[in-house]
Design a protein around this motif. Structure first.
Motif, PDB file in Angstrom:
ATOM      1  N   GLU A   1       4.081   7.339   1.930  1.00  0.00           N
ATOM      2  CA  GLU A   1       4.870   6.210   2.401  1.00  0.00           C
ATOM      3  C   GLU A   1       4.467   4.964   1.605  1.00  0.00           C
TER       4      GLU A   1
ATOM      5  N   ASP B   1      -6.152  13.061  -9.168  1.00  0.00           N
ATOM      6  CA  ASP B   1      -5.882  12.039  -8.168  1.00  0.00           C
ATOM      7  C   ASP B   1      -6.227  10.684  -8.751  1.00  0.00           C
TER       8      ASP B   1
ATOM      9  N   ILE C   1       4.208   0.729   2.248  1.00  0.00           N
ATOM     10  CA  ILE C   1       4.341  -0.360   3.214  1.00  0.00           C
ATOM     11  C   ILE C   1       4.158  -1.684   2.476  1.00  0.00           C
TER      12      ILE C   1
ATOM     13  N   SER D   1       1.354   5.607  -1.060  1.00  0.00           N
ATOM     14  CA  SER D   1       0.641   6.831  -1.408  1.00  0.00           C
ATOM     15  C   SER D   1       1.619   7.975  -1.616  1.00  0.00           C
TER      16      SER D   1
ATOM     17  N   ILE E   1       0.873  -1.173   0.000  1.00  0.00           N
ATOM     18  CA  ILE E   1       0.000   0.000   0.000  1.00  0.00           C
ATOM     19  C   ILE E   1       0.908   1.220   0.000  1.00  0.00           C
TER      20      ILE E   1
ATOM     21  N   SER F   1      -6.648   6.344  -7.544  1.00  0.00           N
ATOM     22  CA  SER F   1      -6.590   5.225  -6.609  1.00  0.00           C
ATOM     23  C   SER F   1      -6.593   3.980  -7.480  1.00  0.00           C
ATOM     24  N   VAL F   2      -5.528   3.230  -7.414  1.00  0.00           N
ATOM     25  CA  VAL F   2      -5.371   2.129  -8.359  1.00  0.00           C
ATOM     26  C   VAL F   2      -5.006   0.829  -7.649  1.00  0.00           C
TER      27      VAL F   2
ATOM     28  N   PHE G   1      -2.032   5.336  -4.309  1.00  0.00           N
ATOM     29  CA  PHE G   1      -2.822   6.560  -4.339  1.00  0.00           C
ATOM     30  C   PHE G   1      -1.918   7.714  -4.731  1.00  0.00           C
TER      31      PHE G   1
ATOM     32  N   THR H   1      -1.719  -1.592  -4.066  1.00  0.00           N
ATOM     33  CA  THR H   1      -2.653  -0.482  -4.236  1.00  0.00           C
ATOM     34  C   THR H   1      -1.905   0.819  -4.013  1.00  0.00           C
TER      35      THR H   1
ATOM     36  N   LYS I   1      -4.589  17.197  -4.574  1.00  0.00           N
ATOM     37  CA  LYS I   1      -5.413  18.075  -3.745  1.00  0.00           C
ATOM     38  C   LYS I   1      -5.230  17.860  -2.242  1.00  0.00           C
ATOM     39  N   VAL I   2      -4.775  16.696  -1.837  1.00  0.00           N
ATOM     40  CA  VAL I   2      -4.537  16.451  -0.409  1.00  0.00           C
ATOM     41  C   VAL I   2      -3.148  15.858  -0.181  1.00  0.00           C
ATOM     42  N   LYS I   3      -2.618  16.132   1.002  1.00  0.00           N
ATOM     43  CA  LYS I   3      -1.341  15.541   1.402  1.00  0.00           C
ATOM     44  C   LYS I   3      -1.633  14.144   1.934  1.00  0.00           C
ATOM     45  N   LEU I   4      -1.112  13.134   1.296  1.00  0.00           N
ATOM     46  CA  LEU I   4      -1.344  11.760   1.750  1.00  0.00           C
ATOM     47  C   LEU I   4      -0.215  11.349   2.713  1.00  0.00           C
ATOM     48  N   SER I   5      -0.177  10.075   3.086  1.00  0.00           N
ATOM     49  CA  SER I   5       0.841   9.622   4.046  1.00  0.00           C
ATOM     50  C   SER I   5       2.242   9.644   3.441  1.00  0.00           C
TER      51      SER I   5
END
Lengths: 249, 249
Positions: free
Chosen positions: A235, A209, A237, A153, A151, A211-212, A225, A223, A229-233
């Motif tokens: 990172e 944006d 994992i 992002s 995962i 999401s795949v 992201f 998966t 428009k937004v600050k994601l994590s």
């Protein structure tokens, strides 16, 4: 004799690249020219790094007989055309990621490089970082058991005007390119099944944006992201049957 | 007069429920009976919590005239049949999550409860926790700007035999039910478009893992992961244009 580098584009990443080159022996790697569409920026860059020649034309770089290999650090939208121009003029090419906007363009460059026996490579620097190398080693050692899920992002707020100005090809090409490579590196080289969705597109049709979900064999799923428009994590994992490893910015 | 509760199933969650009930005034809420298919477990549970009557039959509970409302804390696969039996016998029902295995079963129970003017509710306890209430408040106050992306995961390794034994309906019903509710609570009640994939199924056709993208209006996306083979981050993060909020276990 040293490999003689020409730098195309005076972006931050070009700056970082020259700083890195300069940590090597000058008898092995030497930056001999820089080109930018803006002569002032080109000259400032040359002055900062003591580079002998500064151009305001990519063609001048292509014709510089004292350049063996060029580093293409332009805006994404120029990667293909600049790399093509260089290959046509006999230059070896290291092109910043993302390589081109689609497979057709990449294949054209590969074919051209092969026909002229030139070096051509995408500068996917992530593969060469200690963190990434360690990640791969730990996974190969079985530390986290069987890796089954990734995962990741990469989201950073960017005004619509800047997205338009950069014309980068959208959030997947600009940001998620690292996630895609990581997925392919750990779960590939097989081609995954793709389940994906995009939130919204810009007026020019780029994804703001994404999401795949990438589905690989043996129950492995990645998966990712990307988001303007937004600050994601920001990172990645990798989850395995015995544990997980996190890479963060 | 106190509301008189009958407890069905002696699971951990039933245990927790009675502990919670006992923090209330006995003049308002009173546990008067417990039922389990195993009389020993039923009697032990009754002894532990000083509950007057212990049954080894759900029908006995259904016929107990001194029970106003039952709490259904059985294995998931019995939720529907037990709730139905209770409603048919005039009992109000609070059923543990996940409610039933599909919408058809849920609708049947709702119709039955309405026809008999009985109370029927799924015990989605998450909605009543301080963390969840605070999350909703902060988002409504605009602390993180416009919420655009939810990423949540719930994965916990479980042997194949236990998955089979629990017969719970798979990782989505067993684990991701919280993610689904959170998505609907924050981005709903509209019905999202669903883009999803499952890694692998058990022999009995249940999902061992799932990666699902829910697409809502106005560019809002919720993605969730459930997994019976790897331990995931077990957290939920809501990302907005001005920041993010993380809920973790």
């Amino acid at each position: 004799m040293a490999t003689r580098w020409g730098i195309i584009g005076t972006s931050n990443i070009s700056h970082d690249f020259v700083v890195a080159i300069n940590t090597l022996q000058q008898t092995e790697h030497l930056v001999t020219a820089v080109a930018s569409r803006n002569i002032t920026r080109s000259q400032e860059f040359a002055k900062q790094f003591e580079i002998p020649r500064a151009y305001n034309s990519y063609l001048c770089m292509a014709n510089d007989t004292e350049v063996d290999v060029v580093y293409v650090g332009t805006l994404n939208e120029h990667h293909y055309s600049v790399s093509r121009l260089m290959l046509e003029n006999g230059k070896n090419v290291l092109c910043e990621e993302p390589f081109c906007k689609n497979a057709k363009e990449v294949n054209e460059l590969i074919e051209l490089a092969r026909s002229k026996k030139l070096f051509l490579m995408e500068a996917m620097w992530m593969f060469f970082t200690p963190a990434f190398i360690t990640l791969k080693e730990k996974i190969d050692q079985g530390i986290i058991g069987e890796p089954l899920q990734i995962i990741s992002s990469f989201g950073t707020p960017m005004p619509e005007s800047l997205i338009h100005q950069r014309n980068s090809g959208g959030s997947i090409l600009e940001l998620a390119v690292f996630s895609v490579y990581m997925s392919q590196f750990l779960f590939g080289p097989e081609k995954p099944q793709i389940y994906g969705t995009c939130g919204q597109l810009t007026e020019s049709g780029f994804d703001k944006d994404a999401s795949v979900i990438l589905k690989y064999s043996n129950g492995r799923i990645s998966t990712f992201f990307s988001h303007f428009k937004v600050k994601l994590s920001n990172e990645a994992i990798v989850f395995g049957t015995k544990g997980s490893i996190k890479l963060f910015k």
